[in-house]
Design a protein around this motif. Structure first.
Motif, short mmCIF file in Angstrom:
data_model
loop_
_atom_site.label_atom_id
_atom_site.label_comp_id
_atom_site.label_asym_id
_atom_site.label_seq_id
_atom_site.Cartn_x
_atom_site.Cartn_y
_atom_site.Cartn_z
N THR A 133 0.83 -1.20 0.00
CA THR A 133 0.00 0.00 0.00
C THR A 133 0.87 1.25 0.00
O THR A 133 2.09 1.19 0.17
CB THR A 133 -0.88 0.04 1.26
OG1 THR A 133 -0.03 0.14 2.40
CG2 THR A 133 -1.75 -1.21 1.37
N ILE A 192 -9.27 11.88 -1.97
CA ILE A 192 -9.27 12.43 -0.61
C ILE A 192 -10.17 13.66 -0.52
O ILE A 192 -10.67 13.98 0.56
CB ILE A 192 -7.86 12.72 -0.10
CG1 ILE A 192 -7.16 13.77 -0.97
CG2 ILE A 192 -7.04 11.43 -0.02
CD1 ILE A 192 -5.82 14.22 -0.39
N LEU A 195 -13.43 12.39 0.60
CA LEU A 195 -13.42 12.06 2.03
C LEU A 195 -13.60 13.32 2.87
O LEU A 195 -14.33 13.32 3.87
CB LEU A 195 -12.12 11.36 2.40
CG LEU A 195 -11.84 10.01 1.73
CD1 LEU A 195 -10.53 9.43 2.23
CD2 LEU A 195 -12.98 9.02 1.97
N LEU A 226 -4.68 11.19 6.08
CA LEU A 226 -5.66 11.29 5.01
C LEU A 226 -5.06 10.82 3.69
O LEU A 226 -5.68 10.02 2.97
CB LEU A 226 -6.14 12.73 4.88
CG LEU A 226 -7.10 13.01 3.71
CD1 LEU A 226 -8.46 12.39 3.98
CD2 LEU A 226 -7.23 14.51 3.46
N ARG A 228 -2.75 8.77 3.21
CA ARG A 228 -2.53 7.32 3.25
C ARG A 228 -3.82 6.52 3.09
O ARG A 228 -3.76 5.32 2.83
CB ARG A 228 -1.83 6.94 4.56
CG ARG A 228 -0.37 7.36 4.58
CD ARG A 228 0.36 6.88 5.81
NE ARG A 228 1.80 6.95 5.61
CZ ARG A 228 2.68 6.24 6.29
NH1 ARG A 228 2.28 5.41 7.25
NH2 ARG A 228 3.97 6.35 6.05
N GLU A 229 -4.97 7.18 3.22
CA GLU A 229 -6.23 6.49 2.94
C GLU A 229 -6.37 6.20 1.45
O GLU A 229 -7.17 5.34 1.06
CB GLU A 229 -7.41 7.29 3.46
CG GLU A 229 -7.49 7.33 4.98
CD GLU A 229 -8.80 7.90 5.47
OE1 GLU A 229 -9.86 7.30 5.18
OE2 GLU A 229 -8.76 8.95 6.13
N ASN A 230 -5.64 6.94 0.63
CA ASN A 230 -5.56 6.62 -0.80
C ASN A 230 -4.46 5.56 -0.95
O ASN A 230 -3.28 5.88 -0.98
CB ASN A 230 -5.23 7.86 -1.62
CG ASN A 230 -5.07 7.55 -3.10
OD1 ASN A 230 -5.54 6.52 -3.58
ND2 ASN A 230 -4.38 8.42 -3.80
#
Length: 338
Positions: A133, A192, A195, A226, A228-230
């Motif tokens: 990831t 993002i 989000l 945030l 890193r959510e992608n």
């Protein structure tokens, strides 16, 4: 898919720009297989031959009369923007700088245990698993393997360089390295900005690139989490010729190229956008793709480099109608066998 009349107005500046982009794509169009299934290489041949000798003032008539204009579904289109950013960086590691990676050789297409095939890696047991990831890569999962292409001064700028897919890295001595998309880790792209809107942090319509960057810089810890959510991560290669290059591997044209979903739109096809942002209204050519550009009427307009391009692309969100301009032979097949 339905045939529609050509637009009543095609301004010369739109048509001339689109003609240049179309000519650039022609050598590829006449030898590649179209993923959408709408057009075949031989459909483009007479149009490319004609385009090669057209005078600029003939471009509008060419696009109006020599193509059939079609609408996919209801034709309701949404268009965003992208550009060629320039960020600060270095060819050697410097304190606080973060690596910009080349494509790893262990990122391969393989069949996972659930039977699906896609990008992944073969682990120590010989099993095809998902690739690392974004967080894992940023934490060093591919470090120490000689994959560092360059180093970026600001990880936020690097994140947005990944979203654009290509750009320029200005070195401390003033020299510039041009980089382009080399591959992606196979993980889901997560917007993002969406989000932030869903969480009530940015208002509806307030998720421009500029506002997202401002929030991340004002909230560095939350901003890093945030990003890193992608999970998607982009690998780059150095470009030494003209560029940036699109999905057709030809240079993209500022205010002439759109990214589209190749499952629905033949790459190389002219596109007419009648949208509520005047900057994006007019003729374009589908020469690129994008991780977030999915669906039959979803487009991403390319604006080039520089402050104006950054401003327009970062705030672009246009709604309207789209038409695809197909070779008449291709359109006839599409309408006969919808």
């Amino acid at each position: 898919m339905a045939l529609v009349p050509p637009a009543a107005t095609i301004y010369d500046q739109w048509a001339e720009r689109a003609l240049r982009a179309f000519r650039t794509s022609c050598p590829v169009l006449m030898r590649r297989q179209d993923q959408s299934g709408l057009a075949q290489a031989q459909d483009w041949a007479p149009l490319c031959t004609e385009a090669a000798t057209l005078a600029p003032e003939q471009a509008a008539t060419f696009f109006r009369d020599r193509f059939d204009w079609v609408r996919v579904g209801d034709g309701k289109a949404f268009a965003t923007g992208y550009y060629e950013p320039e960020i600060e960086g270095s060819r050697v590691p410097l304190p606080g700088y973060v690596p910009i990676y080349r494509l790893p050789n262990d990122l391969v297409r393989c069949t996972k245990q659930d039977g699906t095939t896609g990008r992944g890696r073969i682990d120590e047991t010989g099993t095809c698993v998902l690739y690392f990831t974004r967080a894992e890569i940023e934490d060093g999962a591919v470090a120490g393997r000689g994959l560092e292409l360059a180093w970026a001064k600001d990880p936020v700028d690097l994140f947005f360089l990944e979203i654009q897919g290509s750009g320029r890295i200005r070195m401390p001595d003033g020299s510039v390295m041009r980089v382009g998309y080399a591959g992606q880790n196979g993980r889901e792209y997560v917007a993002i900005g969406r989000l932030l809107r869903e969480r009530g942090i940015l208002p509806p319509g307030g998720a421009s690139m500029q506002s997202i960057k401002a929030w991340i810089r004002a909230n560095p810890d939350q901003g890093r989490a945030l990003m890193r959510e992608n999970l998607s991560y982009i690998f780059f290669k150095e470009l030494t010729g003209p560029g940036p290059l699109g999905a057709l591997n030809v240079p993209v044209t500022p205010h002439g190229t759109v990214a589209a979903d190749p499952k629905f739109v033949p790459l190389g096809a002219p596109i007419y956008l009648a949208v509520d942002r005047p900057e994006a209204y007019g003729l374009w050519v589908a020469q690129d793709t994008g991780g977030a550009i999915k669906g039959p009427n979803r487009f991403d307009t390319f604006w080039g480099a520089g402050p104006d391009a950054t401003q327009i692309a970062g705030g672009m969100a246009a709604n309207g109608v789209a038409w695809i301009l197909l070779p008449k032979s291709a359109a006839a097949r599409a309408v006969a066998h919808p």
